[in-house]
Design a protein around this motif. Structure first.
Motif, short mmCIF file in Angstrom:
data_model
loop_
_atom_site.label_atom_id
_atom_site.label_comp_id
_atom_site.label_asym_id
_atom_site.label_seq_id
_atom_site.Cartn_x
_atom_site.Cartn_y
_atom_site.Cartn_z
N PRO A 48 -12.94 -18.57 9.22
CA PRO A 48 -12.88 -19.47 8.34
C PRO A 48 -14.10 -20.61 8.69
N GLN A 49 -14.86 -21.17 8.01
CA GLN A 49 -15.89 -22.13 8.20
C GLN A 49 -15.29 -23.43 8.21
N LEU A 50 -14.17 -23.50 7.78
CA LEU A 50 -13.55 -25.00 7.77
C LEU A 50 -12.18 -25.02 8.52
N LEU A 100 -14.91 -20.47 1.92
CA LEU A 100 -15.15 -20.75 3.13
C LEU A 100 -13.87 -20.73 4.27
N ARG A 101 -12.73 -20.95 3.41
CA ARG A 101 -11.48 -21.01 4.29
C ARG A 101 -11.00 -19.55 4.51
N TYR A 107 -27.49 -18.90 5.96
CA TYR A 107 -26.81 -18.14 7.11
C TYR A 107 -25.76 -19.05 7.28
N GLN A 108 -24.45 -18.58 7.49
CA GLN A 108 -23.19 -19.31 7.94
C GLN A 108 -22.61 -18.71 9.40
N GLY A 130 -20.91 -17.31 12.25
CA GLY A 130 -19.52 -16.93 12.61
C GLY A 130 -18.79 -16.17 11.47
N LEU A 131 -19.59 -16.18 10.27
CA LEU A 131 -18.99 -15.28 9.47
C LEU A 131 -20.25 -14.59 8.51
N SER A 132 -20.36 -13.23 8.86
CA SER A 132 -21.25 -12.40 7.98
C SER A 132 -20.76 -12.15 6.80
#
Length: 495
Positions: A399-401, A322-323, A32-33, A35-37
């Motif tokens: 984005p994760q980054l 991720l971006r 699981y990440q 902020g972003l499903s």
């Protein structure tokens, strides 16, 4: 009895305490990440509309039929070509000024084809991102070359053409300010004139590493580096310098687009990273990292499933998704090399398993040019996308980054000392100094498609009341991926 009640109370308390911890552990183990499903932002389900798809979109009835079909199959994005072979394929004042439209771009019912397509697609919930397919390329016989020969770059030996899947082409100099203005004006014309959801550029918004030895670029390099460009076109520093110049232009282009319509998407469809950077000076991962790209669709046209899957597992793919929304370009067929639906489906599932979206090349080979009958292909596409995935510009990808800020250029960095100008050097050069992404990937396998020849067929010009006649013009041809042969499809109108 009291001890039993005490036991129940303790059990409830421990349950309330352990439940969120257990849920968190499960989500962590599943990757699981926060902020972003994967389901929160819909995956790209797109298709490129090329010049070979003309017949479907010149007629309003066929256009509606095609849009309805794509919507039923749960597609969500269209990429119609608007710039090909040095010709502008929409209603354009720039085309008239530059003489780049010796044909009528109007449809069979006299409609503006691009506007009609956008309107009908929006009614069905599909996004439309016009595609500047040819980028900096133009055929040597084009009006653009004849009118602006100084715009085109050359190799060290002075030769100016290269043979690509689109045939013999010349390359505009992406570092030349007049070229940059021309491309920017074209893009802004589309952005301003049409209700677009974005603009797409591809692997031709680039420059082969053999080029860049024209007088303008040589003078610019000498001004900045105090030496002549390396004789080896693959010299790492020479590649880096030119790649940075291209990145600087992409930053300017992105800024110009966002100034007109901040919400629309800047889409890019490059080759795999090592090929894009080392061969075509297109440092697209750097563009993604700097926030210059809103979605990326990497072209992975492979004939075998294993060679298709391998690039999807490379670090650049893993970082890009991720971006920004990230997808893979999947070949559904060529006129003379049809692709079985079983292979297409395997590639789609492999990409989806990697958390990637899909864009198909190209519309007509979805089910019109195929080894299976149309109904069979339609049912299998329906099975691939069982549920809708509607996209809209109101949706925001998280984005994760964070993006990497753009490095200041020498024109704005007051701490840098400007280089003295020579009489032959261009004024106000734009430079960037950004580190090359530390991505090391194996060279991609080459597809076994021989290049297709350049196709020249007559085009019937629009009726004119004047006495002057319009000479027949060559029809633009698709450029990716190459075909062994291409059967001419003569059409009086192009799109």
């Amino acid at each position: 009895m009291a001890s039993f009640r005490h036991y129940k109370t303790l059990l409830k308390r421990w349950t309330l305490l352990l439940l969120p911890l257990t849920l968190g552990l499960i989500l962590f183990l599943q990757g699981y990440q926060p902020g972003l499903s994967q389901s929160a932002y819909p995956a790209i389900r797109g298709v490129w509309i090329t010049n070979n798809d003309t017949i479907h979109f010149m007629d309003q009835g066929r256009t509606q039929e095609s849009i309805n079909q794509l919507a039923r199959l749960n597609f969500n994005t269209l990429y119609p070509v608007v710039w090909n072979s040095g010709y502008i394929l929409y209603e354009s004042a720039i085309a008239k000024r530059e003489g780049l439209q010796p044909f009528s771009p109007r449809g069979d019912q006299g409609q503006d084809v691009l506007a009609d397509l956008i309107q009908r697609a929006h009614r069905q919930g599909l996004l439309v991102l016009p595609w500047f397919e040819f980028g900096f390329m133009a055929p040597p016989f084009s009006e653009l070359v004849r009118k602006h020969p100084q715009w085109f770059t050359q190799r060290q030996d002075g030769s100016k053409t290269s043979v690509t899947a689109a045939g013999e082409v010349m390359w505009m100099n992406p570092f030349h300010p007049q070229v940059q203005k021309f491309i920017t004006d074209l893009v802004l014309e589309v952005v301003t004139q049409y209700d677009v959801d974005g603009i797409q550029f591809d692997d031709h918004t680039a420059l082969p590493n053999q080029f860049g030895y024209d007088p303008y670029t040589v003078a610019l390099y000498q001004q900045e580096m105090k030496t002549a460009p390396p004789s080896n076109p693959k010299d790492p520093a020479w590649i880096r310098w030119r790649a940075d110049k291209l990145t600087a232009f992409i930053a300017q282009l992105n800024q110009a687009i966002k100034a007109r319509k901040p919400q629309i998407l800047f889409s890019l469809s490059p080759a795999t990273y090592n090929l894009a950077y080392q061969t075509y000076l297109q440092d697209w991962l750097d563009w993604v990292r700097k926030g210059l790209v809103d979605e990326v669709i990497v072209q992975v046209y492979r004939t075998q499933l294993a060679s298709f899957i391998e690039p999807l597992q490379r670090p650049e793919f893993q970082e890009a998704k991720l971006r920004v929304p990230t997808a893979v370009g999947v070949l559904t067929g060529l006129k003379t090399k049809q692709v079985p639906m079983a292979l297409v489906a395997e590639k789609v599932r492999a990409a989806m398993n990697q958390g990637l979206g899909i864009a198909f090349f190209y519309y007509k080979t979805l089910w019109e040019i195929a080894p299976e009958d149309k109904q069979s292909r339609l049912s299998q596409f329906q099975a691939l996308f069982r549920s809708p995935a509607p996209r809209s510009l109101a949706q925001k990808f998280v984005p994760q980054l964070p993006p990497i800020p753009l490095a200041p250029s020498s024109a704005t960095d007051k701490s840098s000392t400007p280089a003295p100008r020579s009489p032959q050097a261009p004024k106000n050069p734009v430079t960037t100094k950004s580190p090359r992404p530390t991505v090391v990937s194996p060279q991609p396998p080459r597809d076994n498609f021989p290049p297709e020849p350049t196709l020249t067929v007559p085009v019937i010009p629009a009726p004119s009341t004047g006495a002057s006649s319009i000479k027949p013009a060559p029809q633009p041809v698709d450029n990716f991926p190459p075909e062994p042969t291409l059967d001419p499809e003569v059409s009086p109108l192009l799109f």
